[in-house]
Motif scaffolding. Structure first.
Motif, PDB file in Angstrom:
ATOM      1  N   SER A   1      -6.290   4.915  -1.365  1.00  0.00           N
ATOM      2  CA  SER A   1      -5.950   3.312  -1.724  1.00  0.00           C
ATOM      3  C   SER A   1      -7.513   2.757  -1.427  1.00  0.00           C
ATOM      4  O   SER A   1      -7.972   2.919  -0.337  1.00  0.00           O
ATOM      5  CB  SER A   1      -4.858   2.518  -1.090  1.00  0.00           C
ATOM      6  N   PRO A   2      -8.092   1.819  -2.174  1.00  0.00           N
ATOM      7  CA  PRO A   2      -9.381   1.322  -2.074  1.00  0.00           C
ATOM      8  C   PRO A   2      -9.455   0.625  -0.604  1.00  0.00           C
ATOM      9  O   PRO A   2     -10.656   0.774  -0.009  1.00  0.00           O
ATOM     10  CB  PRO A   2      -9.530   0.344  -3.042  1.00  0.00           C
TER      11      PRO A   2
ATOM     12  N   GLY B   1       2.552   1.647   3.412  1.00  0.00           N
ATOM     13  CA  GLY B   1       2.024   0.736   4.072  1.00  0.00           C
ATOM     14  C   GLY B   1       3.369   0.019   4.896  1.00  0.00           C
ATOM     15  O   GLY B   1       4.188   0.476   5.232  1.00  0.00           O
TER      16      GLY B   1
ATOM     17  N   GLN C   1       0.979  -1.235  -0.078  1.00  0.00           N
ATOM     18  CA  GLN C   1       0.067  -0.075   0.007  1.00  0.00           C
ATOM     19  C   GLN C   1       0.946   1.237   0.116  1.00  0.00           C
ATOM     20  O   GLN C   1       1.960   1.199   0.263  1.00  0.00           O
ATOM     21  CB  GLN C   1      -1.116   0.134   1.398  1.00  0.00           C
ATOM     22  N   PRO C   2       0.314   2.488  -0.373  1.00  0.00           N
ATOM     23  CA  PRO C   2       1.129   3.797  -0.013  1.00  0.00           C
ATOM     24  C   PRO C   2       1.379   3.776   1.215  1.00  0.00           C
ATOM     25  O   PRO C   2       0.198   3.599   1.943  1.00  0.00           O
ATOM     26  CB  PRO C   2       0.029   4.747  -0.615  1.00  0.00           C
TER      27      PRO C   2
ATOM     28  N   ALA D   1      -3.817  -1.363  -4.680  1.00  0.00           N
ATOM     29  CA  ALA D   1      -3.665   0.064  -4.447  1.00  0.00           C
ATOM     30  C   ALA D   1      -3.488   0.814  -5.688  1.00  0.00           C
ATOM     31  O   ALA D   1      -4.217   1.918  -5.833  1.00  0.00           O
ATOM     32  CB  ALA D   1      -2.785   0.237  -3.503  1.00  0.00           C
TER      33      ALA D   1
END
Lengths: 429, 429
Positions: free
Chosen positions: B281-282, A96, A93-94, A140
């Motif tokens: 992000s989803p 993450g 994830q960004p 993501a």
């Protein structure tokens, strides 16, 4: 069958942690977290390092059309032996965590490396072993999530996967080509068994002081990408009644999606995590918003009812804001039970290693769930400190990493000495 | 005083439209609109072209510390003569219109060019004339809007203006330096009179079939930048009650801001046009949202009450979502009446030119409003087709451009022959 005691194990304490520390540098942040979006330059660096490790350890390395990376350790003495597969994903994830996904990839590599050493030391196996890195698990940068594993099992077409675009309009195909991972190799055949090690991303194992979670059930999930299309206008003179405000529609929908969670407390989680606004200027009525709804429920009937409510909320929001609506990607997966045979095998290996284990749900999706209809599949959790996930502060203690590796190694060894059959593997030894 | 008939006018039909067509190429879109954000490369091209035109026409060209561009036409025979200033802005909204702002800049240039030709042909003037391009009027890339004109009149400090950051974190200072417009020239002294030609951005002139709008009043405006700060988490396992969802807070606030407009129909316009979500992000609970609220009202008491409601809504949204809140830029301007003297002058010039004019409100902000406390200020509108603004489809008919230019030219001539005094200018001739 050769005794498990011949496989190196205790001497490798901390090995996995040190590998993880090395990979945390690819897209590494000062906070200890990582931003390693799928098919980014940082992802490319991590992939290159994974491939180099595999080659060095004697694996055959390949990459398929959507960039899934495979490293096959030929342990059996014959061609066409069953394949045992383990892995997870290197994308993050960004901002993450540094364990999410990469733990399972490096643990699989490490299992393969040790098995190869054992083979060279004379231990015999009747199956080959494959360590895998699945492309775009996170969802993501590109949607849907579980893209690489979903393509592998045929849930998604290669063309659809490669045509997926990030929020800048770049296709997965172009992004993979840019880092040299738009592969042309055929992926390996369906494995006899797939097992994935992952961090829990919740707080149950830590609260119970149990180092191994054996996933027996996954929550169902429905994901809906929505675009609202209004009309760009000046926020000054444009009369309120004439506005077609795509952000107002999105805002109503986000509130309605949040309200769904209150209908079934602790039995459904709802969210909108992504919202892109165009043109996104303070004095322009937004012409378009793109957002992603997620509904995750422990019960299929709840999930289905929640989806109906969400779809109605989409229409209501569009009507109130006088905007058009388009439904984009829409995926759902039902509540599923994981095969007890693999769970039993993990439980036995934990018992042998002298560590406690417990059964546990997974609320989040994992590549293992993609494989569920394809082969016997297992998913094993190690504790997350404070249950923190998708956050730079994500952490797992080093001794818990070692425990996870020890159990996974025992599972891998048993499987590779039992034709990849989890029932036989749980019996043997 | 020389008669106005000596100034070239009718022979220049279509000249302004052709200049505008040329400038529409800087950041030009296939649709006919433009994306020419402040201090972008495209803005740099437009600025260079403006400076070249000014030099060619005999103006002294300068740029101040925030990139405001000035072209002074020395029309008077003495140093220290009064200065008449006209202009607007070259920056645009993303996918904005090709007349918004640039019309006023090029009309001012064209007035200066023609006055300079007249001077060379022997017409005498007692004032100098300045055409100006104000930096970052739109507030699309950097906030606040009216930044360049606000800095010129001292409403904002040069340091604060230069420290303004776009959504990528780039400062205005760096962005201007990158295109060569972080100037060091002292700006010209306060003008005796400032007049701006602009497209209406509403539909009143078109509906009334009146080609010239004389702005007599501006709506008040309050702008509030808000940041909600929550905590990044996994949208799967993170329990709803433990979430600190910055996007949920933003969504509630956007709905509440929209509801304010319903309290005073047609007397207040409310909007949120900008919303930046992190990490976006989803499957990540958003950790931060940054948004911009705009309230524009025809009545100061309504505006003040609306601001109170909005501030309460910010706190309520933050509490419900369990997030922290920070108020960033916060600006407001009261309902103001524009000086009747300049309006009278414009009215007289329209009458002389044989075209109809009417008084009109401006709901949107314009650089002229920055100058309001500094010197007699006028704002003149020409019709917008369909009232469309901040949209690629923005349009103004070519004959309306010519009419606007004709009236502005008469205003410029009268002012430059009356020491820049609008009262004297309206009397003379």
């Amino acid at each position: 069958m050769t005794s498990n005691s011949s496989i190196p194990d205790a001497s490798e304490t901390g090995k996995l942690a040190s590998l993880l520390a090395r990979f945390a540098q690819f897209g590494g942040l000062a906070t200890g977290g990582v931003t390693r979006l799928c098919a980014s330059a940082e992802d490319g660096e991590a992939r290159d390092a994974f491939a180099a490790l595999l080659r060095e350890a004697g694996a055959e390395v390949s990459k398929d059309g959507v960039g899934n990376q495979f490293g096959i350790f030929r342990l059996a003495d014959r061609a066409g032996a069953p394949l045992v597969m383990m892995g997870s994903h290197l994308d993050s994830q960004p901002r993450g965590g540094r364990f999410d996904g990469v733990l399972g990839v490096l643990a699989a590599f490490e299992a393969g490396r040790r098995l190869m050493l054992a083979k060279r030391a004379g231990v015999s196996f009747d199956s080959d072993f494959c360590a895998v890195n699945w492309t775009n698990e996170e969802g993501a940068r590109f949607r849907p999530s579980l893209l690489g594993s979903g393509t592998y099992v045929g849930k998604m077409s290669m063309n659809d996967a490669l045509a997926s675009r990030d929020d800048d309009g770049v296709t997965l195909s172009d992004a993979l080509a840019a880092i040299g991972y738009r592969g042309t190799d055929a992926p390996p055949c369906v494995p006899s068994c797939y097992v994935e090690l992952h961090v829990e991303q919740g707080g149950l194992l830590e609260a119970d002081e149990v180092p191994i979670g054996i996933v027996t059930r996954n929550w169902g999930a429905a994901k809906i990408d929505v675009s609202f299309k209004g009309e760009q206008a000046h926020t000054g003179p444009a009369k309120m009644g004439a506005r077609r405000d795509a952000l107002f529609a999105a805002a109503q929908l986000i509130c309605d999606v949040r309200a769904i969670a209150d209908k079934w407390p602790d039995r459904i989680h709802t969210s909108v995590g992504r919202l892109v606004v165009q043109p996104n200027s303070p004095n322009v009525v937004p012409s378009q918003t793109d957002l992603s709804i997620e509904l995750r429920a422990v019960d299929d009937s709840i999930l289905q009812e929640a989806e109906i409510i969400a779809m109605q909320a989409i229409d209501t929001a569009a009507q109130r804001a006088n905007v058009a609506v388009e439904i984009g990607n829409r995926t759902s997966r039902s509540i599923r039970v994981l095969p007890p045979a693999v769970g039993e095998l993990v439980k036995r290996c934990a018992l042998e290693a002298g560590v406690r284990s417990r059964e546990i749900d997974t609320v989040s999706g994992h590549d293992a769930l993609s494989l569920l209809d394809t082969c016997p599949t297992g998913l094993v959790f190690v504790p997350s400190v404070g249950g923190i996930a998708h956050n730079e502060k994500e952490d797992t203690h080093s001794d818990d990493l070692d425990t996870g590796m020890t159990v996974l190694m025992r599972v891998a060894t048993r499987l590779c000495q039992s034709g990849g059959d989890p029932v036989a593997a749980a019996r043997g030894g």
